[in-house]
Design an enzyme around this catalytic site. Sequence first.
Site, mmCIF file in Angstrom:
data_model
loop_
_atom_site.group_PDB
_atom_site.id
_atom_site.type_symbol
_atom_site.label_atom_id
_atom_site.label_comp_id
_atom_site.label_asym_id
_atom_site.label_seq_id
_atom_site.Cartn_x
_atom_site.Cartn_y
_atom_site.Cartn_z
ATOM 1 N N SER A 162 -5.366 34.853 37.308
ATOM 2 C CA SER A 162 -5.798 34.943 35.918
ATOM 3 C C SER A 162 -4.783 34.279 35.007
ATOM 4 O O SER A 162 -3.602 34.185 35.340
ATOM 5 C CB SER A 162 -5.956 36.416 35.511
ATOM 6 O OG SER A 162 -6.237 36.515 34.123
ATOM 7 N N HIS A 163 -5.244 33.849 33.862
ATOM 8 C CA HIS A 163 -4.342 33.320 32.839
ATOM 9 C C HIS A 163 -3.441 34.423 32.282
ATOM 10 O O HIS A 163 -2.402 34.140 31.714
ATOM 11 C CB HIS A 163 -5.150 32.684 31.707
ATOM 12 C CG HIS A 163 -5.668 31.331 32.053
ATOM 13 N ND1 HIS A 163 -6.657 31.120 32.987
ATOM 14 C CD2 HIS A 163 -5.317 30.113 31.598
ATOM 15 C CE1 HIS A 163 -6.895 29.822 33.086
ATOM 16 N NE2 HIS A 163 -6.089 29.189 32.252
ATOM 17 N N SER A 164 -3.853 35.654 32.436
ATOM 18 C CA SER A 164 -3.096 36.801 31.938
ATOM 19 C C SER A 164 -2.494 37.584 33.103
ATOM 20 O O SER A 164 -3.225 38.043 33.978
ATOM 21 C CB SER A 164 -4.018 37.727 31.138
ATOM 22 O OG SER A 164 -3.410 38.986 30.944
#
Length: 131
Positions: A12-14
């Site tokens: 994930s980007h997070s």
Amino acid sequence: MTAGNVGIVIVSHSPKVAEGAADMVRQMVGAAVPLAWAGGNAEGGLGTDVAAIMAAIDAAWSEAGVAVLVDLGGAETNSEMAVEMMEEGRRDRIVVCNAPIVEGAVIAATEASGGSPLDVVRRTAEELSPV
């Protein structure tokens, strides 16, 4: 000799999303499935990092293969780059699934925990994708 269960990697980007999705998977299937996650860029911000994805694939490695679940286009692109950079003997046993990251990871891990092969794990996760 058995190859073990398919491993699951969440990208994930997070970092918080990746870790949270992995925590959810772990609570659903326990330690039956090799599991790792990669989230955020190398500086700790939003984004993805090819080296971190490669490390996650290594951490979740199984001779049965690894299914990678991603959240957005950049995560998919960097995951595909990570796969291409893996050893030749491993590349064909890693798939990037076109599936929702949380639901896909949970259902893929559930399928993997039952000993299903990589192609079935991928197909099961991808059945969740909207048409």
